[in-house]
Design an enzyme around this catalytic site. Sequence first.
Site, PDB file in Angstrom:
ATOM      1  N   HIS A  17       0.841  -1.201   0.000  1.00 24.38           N
ATOM      2  CA  HIS A  17       0.000   0.000   0.000  1.00 24.38           C
ATOM      3  C   HIS A  17       0.876   1.251   0.000  1.00 24.38           C
ATOM      4  O   HIS A  17       0.621   2.200  -0.739  1.00 24.38           O
ATOM      5  CB  HIS A  17      -0.871   0.067   1.269  1.00 24.38           C
ATOM      6  CG  HIS A  17      -1.898  -1.011   1.415  1.00 24.38           C
ATOM      7  ND1 HIS A  17      -2.068  -1.720   2.573  1.00 24.38           N
ATOM      8  CD2 HIS A  17      -2.828  -1.495   0.544  1.00 24.38           C
ATOM      9  CE1 HIS A  17      -3.068  -2.576   2.430  1.00 24.38           C
ATOM     10  NE2 HIS A  17      -3.538  -2.483   1.200  1.00 24.38           N
ATOM     11  N   LYS A  41     -17.781  -5.889   7.695  1.00 22.52           N
ATOM     12  CA  LYS A  41     -16.642  -6.700   7.233  1.00 22.52           C
ATOM     13  C   LYS A  41     -15.815  -7.246   8.393  1.00 22.52           C
ATOM     14  O   LYS A  41     -14.850  -7.952   8.177  1.00 22.52           O
ATOM     15  CB  LYS A  41     -15.732  -5.855   6.314  1.00 22.52           C
ATOM     16  CG  LYS A  41     -16.062  -6.005   4.831  1.00 22.52           C
ATOM     17  CD  LYS A  41     -15.083  -5.242   3.956  1.00 22.52           C
ATOM     18  CE  LYS A  41     -14.239  -6.109   3.062  1.00 22.52           C
ATOM     19  NZ  LYS A  41     -13.257  -5.336   2.285  1.00 22.52           N
ATOM     20  N   ARG A  90      -2.154  -6.057  -8.330  1.00 17.70           N
ATOM     21  CA  ARG A  90      -1.131  -7.045  -7.984  1.00 17.70           C
ATOM     22  C   ARG A  90      -1.007  -8.120  -9.033  1.00 17.70           C
ATOM     23  O   ARG A  90       0.078  -8.514  -9.381  1.00 17.70           O
ATOM     24  CB  ARG A  90      -1.480  -7.684  -6.628  1.00 17.70           C
ATOM     25  CG  ARG A  90      -1.201  -6.777  -5.471  1.00 17.70           C
ATOM     26  CD  ARG A  90      -1.834  -7.250  -4.210  1.00 17.70           C
ATOM     27  NE  ARG A  90      -3.265  -7.050  -4.256  1.00 17.70           N
ATOM     28  CZ  ARG A  90      -4.046  -7.085  -3.199  1.00 17.70           C
ATOM     29  NH1 ARG A  90      -3.545  -7.374  -2.023  1.00 17.70           N
ATOM     30  NH2 ARG A  90      -5.324  -6.865  -3.298  1.00 17.70           N
ATOM     31  N   SER A 126      -3.274  -7.525   3.151  1.00 16.32           N
ATOM     32  CA  SER A 126      -3.480  -7.354   4.592  1.00 16.32           C
ATOM     33  C   SER A 126      -3.915  -8.669   5.219  1.00 16.32           C
ATOM     34  O   SER A 126      -3.464  -9.020   6.313  1.00 16.32           O
ATOM     35  CB  SER A 126      -4.538  -6.282   4.849  1.00 16.32           C
ATOM     36  OG  SER A 126      -4.116  -5.048   4.344  1.00 16.32           O
TER      37      SER A 126
HETATM   38  P1  ADP Z   1      -5.887  -5.905   0.783  1.00 18.70           P
HETATM   39  O1  ADP Z   1      -6.666  -6.253   2.039  1.00 18.70           O
HETATM   40  O2  ADP Z   1      -6.124  -6.906  -0.324  1.00 18.70           O
HETATM   41  O3  ADP Z   1      -4.456  -5.621   1.011  1.00 18.70           O
HETATM   42  P2  ADP Z   1      -7.085  -3.209   0.476  1.00 18.70           P
HETATM   43  O4  ADP Z   1      -8.563  -3.072   0.298  1.00 18.70           O
HETATM   44  O5  ADP Z   1      -6.570  -2.704   1.760  1.00 18.70           O
HETATM   45  O6  ADP Z   1      -6.625  -4.681   0.169  1.00 18.70           O
HETATM   46  O7  ADP Z   1      -6.315  -2.554  -0.743  1.00 18.70           O
HETATM   47  C1  ADP Z   1      -6.620  -1.337  -1.303  1.00 18.70           C
HETATM   48  C2  ADP Z   1      -5.978  -1.204  -2.654  1.00 18.70           C
HETATM   49  O8  ADP Z   1      -4.577  -1.434  -2.566  1.00 18.70           O
HETATM   50  C3  ADP Z   1      -6.448  -2.169  -3.746  1.00 18.70           C
HETATM   51  O9  ADP Z   1      -6.487  -1.446  -4.971  1.00 18.70           O
HETATM   52  C4  ADP Z   1      -5.377  -3.196  -3.847  1.00 18.70           C
HETATM   53  O10 ADP Z   1      -5.270  -3.739  -5.147  1.00 18.70           O
HETATM   54  C5  ADP Z   1      -4.161  -2.361  -3.533  1.00 18.70           C
HETATM   55  N1  ADP Z   1      -3.087  -3.164  -2.967  1.00 18.70           N
HETATM   56  C6  ADP Z   1      -3.176  -3.982  -1.913  1.00 18.70           C
HETATM   57  N2  ADP Z   1      -1.994  -4.584  -1.680  1.00 18.70           N
HETATM   58  C7  ADP Z   1      -1.143  -4.134  -2.632  1.00 18.70           C
HETATM   59  C8  ADP Z   1       0.220  -4.421  -2.955  1.00 18.70           C
HETATM   60  N3  ADP Z   1       0.913  -5.314  -2.254  1.00 18.70           N
HETATM   61  N4  ADP Z   1       0.775  -3.766  -3.996  1.00 18.70           N
HETATM   62  C9  ADP Z   1       0.032  -2.893  -4.722  1.00 18.70           C
HETATM   63  N5  ADP Z   1      -1.254  -2.605  -4.480  1.00 18.70           N
HETATM   64  C10 ADP Z   1      -1.841  -3.212  -3.463  1.00 18.70           C
END
Ligand code: ADP
Length: 158
Positions: A17, A41, A90, A126
């Site tokens: 992120h 959630k 990803r 996450s």
């Molecule tokens: P997650 O729980 O899957 O990490 P989030 O809802 O918190 O997802 O993620 C928000 C956004 O960040 C989404 O667009 C997701 O594709 C992107 N994202 C999550 N992890 C990564 C990563 N490792 N690299 C790039 N983008 C990411």
Amino acid sequence: MTTACYPGSFDPVTNGHLDVVKRATRLFDEVVVAVLENPSKRPLFTVDERVEMLRRATAEFDGVKVGTFQGLVVDFCHQVGADVIVKGLRAVTDFDYEMQMAQMNKRMGIESAFLAAKPDYTYLSSSLMREVVALGGTIDGLVPDFVIERLKEKFAKP
Ligand code: ADP
């Protein structure tokens, strides 16, 4: 002045992120990280905890704000004056869903921009971070150090 909104659950924030936020600050004047407040959630961290961790992790970045939203991302974009939604991609598994959301959000007036995940972080999510720490594994270098501590506290036996 261009403002990007970066929405997600961030439960908790990972280095994947943070890489997206950092790269977005180079493309847009301002980046507003939007933390989804969705009690149904059942997140591990409260919205306040998620916001606080994101603020701490992005404190050194220029032009980053952190807010919370419920409901439509496009409504939040209008509230904060964001022109574009930024998201990280990803793998192909992210693609179908993100494409659908981007097309619907475009219909509602907001463009989306996608950043390809940094190869080192493609497998990060996450939920995987939560699972590995809950089972006693190590995630050094994948989330900020203070986030590891917060995860350990959550899973510590009473
Ligand atoms: P997650 O729980 O899957 O990490 P989030 O809802 O918190 O997802 O993620 C928000 C956004 O960040 C989404 O667009 C997701 O594709 C992107 N994202 C999550 N992890 C990564 C990563 N490792 N690299 C790039 N983008 C990411």
